[in-house]
Design a protein around this motif. Structure first.
Motif, mmCIF file in Angstrom:
data_model
loop_
_atom_site.group_PDB
_atom_site.id
_atom_site.type_symbol
_atom_site.label_atom_id
_atom_site.label_comp_id
_atom_site.label_asym_id
_atom_site.label_seq_id
_atom_site.Cartn_x
_atom_site.Cartn_y
_atom_site.Cartn_z
ATOM 1 N N GLN A 155 -3.653 -0.249 -83.043
ATOM 2 C CA GLN A 155 -3.647 -0.949 -84.323
ATOM 3 C C GLN A 155 -2.348 -1.746 -84.449
ATOM 4 O OE1 GLN A 155 -4.533 1.774 -87.548
ATOM 5 N NE2 GLN A 155 -6.213 2.735 -86.427
ATOM 6 N N LEU A 156 -2.239 -2.814 -83.642
ATOM 7 C CA LEU A 156 -0.976 -3.527 -83.506
ATOM 8 C C LEU A 156 -0.574 -4.267 -84.778
ATOM 9 C CD1 LEU A 156 -1.234 -4.880 -79.864
ATOM 10 C CD2 LEU A 156 -0.379 -2.673 -80.700
ATOM 11 N N ASP A 157 -1.538 -4.839 -85.482
ATOM 12 C CA ASP A 157 -1.205 -5.523 -86.732
ATOM 13 C C ASP A 157 -0.694 -4.522 -87.770
ATOM 14 O OD1 ASP A 157 -1.904 -7.953 -85.659
ATOM 15 O OD2 ASP A 157 -3.942 -7.940 -86.491
ATOM 16 N N ALA A 158 -1.370 -3.352 -87.851
ATOM 17 C CA ALA A 158 -0.929 -2.308 -88.776
ATOM 18 C C ALA A 158 0.454 -1.802 -88.390
ATOM 19 C CB ALA A 158 -1.934 -1.159 -88.804
ATOM 20 N N LEU A 159 0.691 -1.686 -87.074
ATOM 21 C CA LEU A 159 1.990 -1.243 -86.590
ATOM 22 C C LEU A 159 3.073 -2.237 -86.968
ATOM 23 C CD1 LEU A 159 3.943 0.464 -84.952
ATOM 24 C CD2 LEU A 159 3.072 -0.640 -82.867
ATOM 25 N N GLU A 160 2.804 -3.518 -86.784
ATOM 26 C CA GLU A 160 3.807 -4.537 -87.120
ATOM 27 C C GLU A 160 4.131 -4.501 -88.609
ATOM 28 O OE1 GLU A 160 4.859 -9.120 -85.953
ATOM 29 O OE2 GLU A 160 2.740 -8.519 -86.007
ATOM 30 N N ASP A 161 3.104 -4.377 -89.446
ATOM 31 C CA ASP A 161 3.320 -4.300 -90.896
ATOM 32 C C ASP A 161 4.130 -3.057 -91.261
ATOM 33 O OD1 ASP A 161 1.869 -6.624 -91.205
ATOM 34 O OD2 ASP A 161 0.015 -5.607 -91.831
ATOM 35 N N PHE A 162 3.816 -1.928 -90.595
ATOM 36 C CA PHE A 162 4.506 -0.675 -90.874
ATOM 37 C C PHE A 162 5.978 -0.768 -90.467
ATOM 38 C CE2 PHE A 162 5.472 3.827 -89.676
ATOM 39 C CZ PHE A 162 5.348 4.372 -90.952
ATOM 40 N N LEU A 163 6.244 -1.382 -89.314
ATOM 41 C CA LEU A 163 7.626 -1.558 -88.874
ATOM 42 C C LEU A 163 8.389 -2.466 -89.827
ATOM 43 C CD1 LEU A 163 7.195 -1.919 -84.998
ATOM 44 C CD2 LEU A 163 8.005 0.080 -86.268
ATOM 45 N N ASP A 164 7.758 -3.540 -90.261
ATOM 46 C CA ASP A 164 8.409 -4.453 -91.208
ATOM 47 C C ASP A 164 8.745 -3.726 -92.512
ATOM 48 O OD1 ASP A 164 8.228 -6.514 -89.405
ATOM 49 O OD2 ASP A 164 6.459 -7.436 -90.327
ATOM 50 N N ALA A 165 7.830 -2.878 -92.963
ATOM 51 C CA ALA A 165 8.040 -2.170 -94.232
ATOM 52 C C ALA A 165 9.177 -1.157 -94.150
ATOM 53 C CB ALA A 165 6.745 -1.469 -94.658
ATOM 54 N N ASN A 166 9.467 -0.674 -92.940
ATOM 55 C CA ASN A 166 10.482 0.367 -92.789
ATOM 56 C C ASN A 166 11.784 -0.128 -92.156
ATOM 57 O OD1 ASN A 166 9.317 3.243 -93.483
ATOM 58 N ND2 ASN A 166 7.654 2.083 -92.557
ATOM 59 N N GLU A 167 11.868 -1.432 -91.931
ATOM 60 C CA GLU A 167 13.056 -1.952 -91.241
ATOM 61 C C GLU A 167 14.328 -1.745 -92.048
ATOM 62 O OE1 GLU A 167 14.471 -5.751 -88.580
ATOM 63 O OE2 GLU A 167 12.679 -5.929 -89.828
ATOM 64 N N ALA A 168 14.250 -1.880 -93.371
ATOM 65 C CA ALA A 168 15.446 -1.712 -94.192
ATOM 66 C C ALA A 168 16.000 -0.297 -94.095
ATOM 67 C CB ALA A 168 15.125 -2.047 -95.654
ATOM 68 N N THR A 169 15.105 0.683 -93.948
ATOM 69 C CA THR A 169 15.523 2.078 -93.884
ATOM 70 C C THR A 169 15.970 2.478 -92.490
ATOM 71 O OG1 THR A 169 13.949 2.632 -95.633
ATOM 72 C CG2 THR A 169 14.796 4.462 -94.326
ATOM 73 N N LEU A 170 15.249 2.005 -91.468
ATOM 74 C CA LEU A 170 15.472 2.506 -90.110
ATOM 75 C C LEU A 170 15.918 1.430 -89.119
ATOM 76 C CD1 LEU A 170 12.392 4.860 -89.697
ATOM 77 C CD2 LEU A 170 14.762 5.539 -89.986
ATOM 78 N N GLY A 171 16.296 0.268 -89.630
ATOM 79 C CA GLY A 171 16.614 -0.839 -88.742
ATOM 80 C C GLY A 171 17.710 -0.552 -87.736
ATOM 81 N N SER A 172 18.650 0.355 -88.057
ATOM 82 C CA SER A 172 19.746 0.654 -87.128
ATOM 83 C C SER A 172 19.430 1.801 -86.178
ATOM 84 C CB SER A 172 21.009 1.005 -87.924
ATOM 85 O OG SER A 172 20.799 2.171 -88.710
ATOM 86 N N ASP A 173 18.286 2.443 -86.358
ATOM 87 C CA ASP A 173 17.896 3.589 -85.543
ATOM 88 C C ASP A 173 17.394 3.095 -84.179
ATOM 89 O OD1 ASP A 173 16.312 5.794 -84.409
ATOM 90 O OD2 ASP A 173 16.472 6.719 -86.382
ATOM 91 N N LEU A 174 17.942 3.668 -83.104
ATOM 92 C CA LEU A 174 17.522 3.255 -81.766
ATOM 93 C C LEU A 174 16.023 3.424 -81.577
ATOM 94 C CD1 LEU A 174 18.060 2.407 -78.832
ATOM 95 C CD2 LEU A 174 18.592 4.807 -78.323
#
Length: 321
Positions: free
Chosen positions: A221-240
Motif C-alpha cells: 500500500q505505497l500511497d497509504a505508506l507515503e501519506d502515513f510517512l508525511d503525516a508523521n514526519e514532524a514527529t519522527l523526521g530525525s529518527d534514523l
C-alpha cells in the motif's frame, strides 16, 4: 459557584493520573502530575509518578529532572535513572547506574544499553538472565522476543511473545512484539492490527509508527505508506528508522539516487540498522559503488549471519565484477 469551577484536589488529580496511566493516556497523566508537582514541590509520590510517566513516554530529560529533584539513591530509583540515561543517549552511564541491581528491569535496561553500545552477546546474556529470574515479566519477555527476531530466531521469538501475551496481552511491549512477529511470519495484515492498537493508545509511539509503516510497505500500500510517512514526519523526521522507511519507499520505486541522498549523511548510524544498511548497500550497488557496498555487507554478515538478502546481494556484486 467558585468551588464548582475550581481545579480538582491534589488527591483527585493523582487518582485521575493513575487511571490515565492504566488506560495508556500518558500525556493526560503527565499534565495532571505536572500540576500537582508545581503546586506541591515536596510531593515525592507525585514526582516519582511523573518521572515514571516521562520514562513511559521515552523522555529521558523529563524523567531525569524529576529523579534528580528526588535526590534519592535507592536501588529501585537507580534503575529508573539508568533508563532515563538510556533515553538521553548515554548507554554507558545507564550500565553504570544499573550495575548493582538484578531485577527484571535492571536486566532489561542493561540489555538495551549493550545493544546501543553494539555488544549484542552481552545484551543476549542480560535478557536470558532476566527471563530466568522473572519468567512472567511481560516487559523483558517482549524485549527478548524483539531481540530474538533481530537475531533471526523466529521460533524463540514466538515462544517469548506467547509468554508475554499470557502475562500482559494488552501491554504496548507485548503488542509491539506480536506485530513484529507477524511481520516476520509474513502476516502484515495481522501486524497492522497490533500496531494500530498501540497507536490508538499513543499516536506518537515511535516504534509503532515504524511498525505500521513496515506493515503498509509489506502490504504494497505505497500511497497509504507515503501519506502515513508525511503525516508523521514532524514527529519522527530525525529518527534514523524513519529515514530508512523513506529510503525503502524510494527503493521500491527504483529511485536509487534518492535512497543514497536519504542515507548517505547517516552512514555511521547504519551499522546498527540492518535494513537501512541493506537498502543503502543495494543503492550503492545499483549506482556502481560496489566497494562501499561490500563494506556494509561485511558488517551485516557479521551481525546477521545467514540473512538470505545479504547473500543474494553479495552474489549480485560478485557476478558483476
Amino acid at each position: 459557584m467558585l468551588s464548582a469551577c475550581s481545579e480538582p484536589s491534589v488527591a483527585d488529580r493523582i487518582a485521575r493520573a493513575e487511571s490515565n496511566l492504566q488506560s495508556g493516556d500518558l500525556k493526560a497523566a503527565r499534565l495532571d502530575l505536572i500540576s500537582v508537582v508545581n503546586e506541591q514541590p515536596d510531593n515525592r509520590d507525585a514526582r516519582l509518578k511523573l518521572a515514571q510517566t516521562y520514562l513511559a513516554l521515552e523522555d529521558g530529560e523529563g524523567a531525569w529532572s524529576q529523579l534528580d529533584a528526588l535526590g534519592d539513591t535507592r536501588a529501585d530509583l537507580a534503575v529508573l535513572r539508568a533508563e532515563a540515561e538510556l533515553y538521553r543517549g548515554r548507554p554507558a552511564k545507564a550500565l553504570e547506574l544499573a550495575a548493582t541491581t538484578d531485577d527484571a528491569d535492571a536486566h532489561r535496561i542493561r540489555a538495551r544499553a549493550h545493544v546501543a553500545l553494539g555488544d549484542f552477546d552481552a545484551a543476549r546474556s542480560e535478557l536470558e538472565k532476566g527471563v530466568e529470574a522473572s519468567p512472567g515479566d511481560a516487559a523483558i519477555l517482549s524485549d527478548y522476543a524483539l531481540f530474538a527476531l533481530a537475531d533471526g530466531d523466529t521460533p524463540k521469538a514466538s515462544e517469548l511473545t506467547r509468554r508475554a501475551a499470557k502475562a500482559a496481552p494488552d501491554a504496548i511491549g507485548t503488542r509491539l512484539a506480536m506485530g513484529r512477529l507477524a511481520l516476520a511470519k509474513e502476516s502484515p495484515d495481522r501486524a497492522l492490527s497490533h500496531f494500530d492498537a498501540i497507536l490508538e493508545q499513543r499516536a506518537d509511539h515511535a516504534a509503532a509508527v515504524i511498525g505500521k509503516a513496515d506493515a503498509l510497505g509489506e502490504l504494497g500500500q505505497l500511497d497509504a505508506l507515503e501519506d502515513f510517512l508525511d503525516a508523521n514526519e514532524a514527529t519522527l523526521g530525525s529518527d534514523l528508522r524513519f529515514a530508512v522507511l523513506q529510503a525503502r519507499l524510494a527503493a521500491t520505486r527504483g529511485e536509487w539516487e534518492e535512497v543514497r541522498s536519504l542515507l548517505q549523511s547517516r552512514e555511521k548510524e547504519l551499522r546498527d540498522q540492518p535494513e537501512g544498511a541493506y537498502i543503502y548497500a543495494t543503492a550503492l550497488t545499483q549506482l556502481g559503488n560496489r566497494e562501499l557496498a561490500r563494506t556494509y555487507l561485511t558488517r551485516l554478515e557479521t551481525r546477521y549471519p545467514g540473512d538470505p538478502r545479504v547473500a543474494q546481494l553479495r552474489s549480485r556484486i560478485q557476478s558483476s565484477d
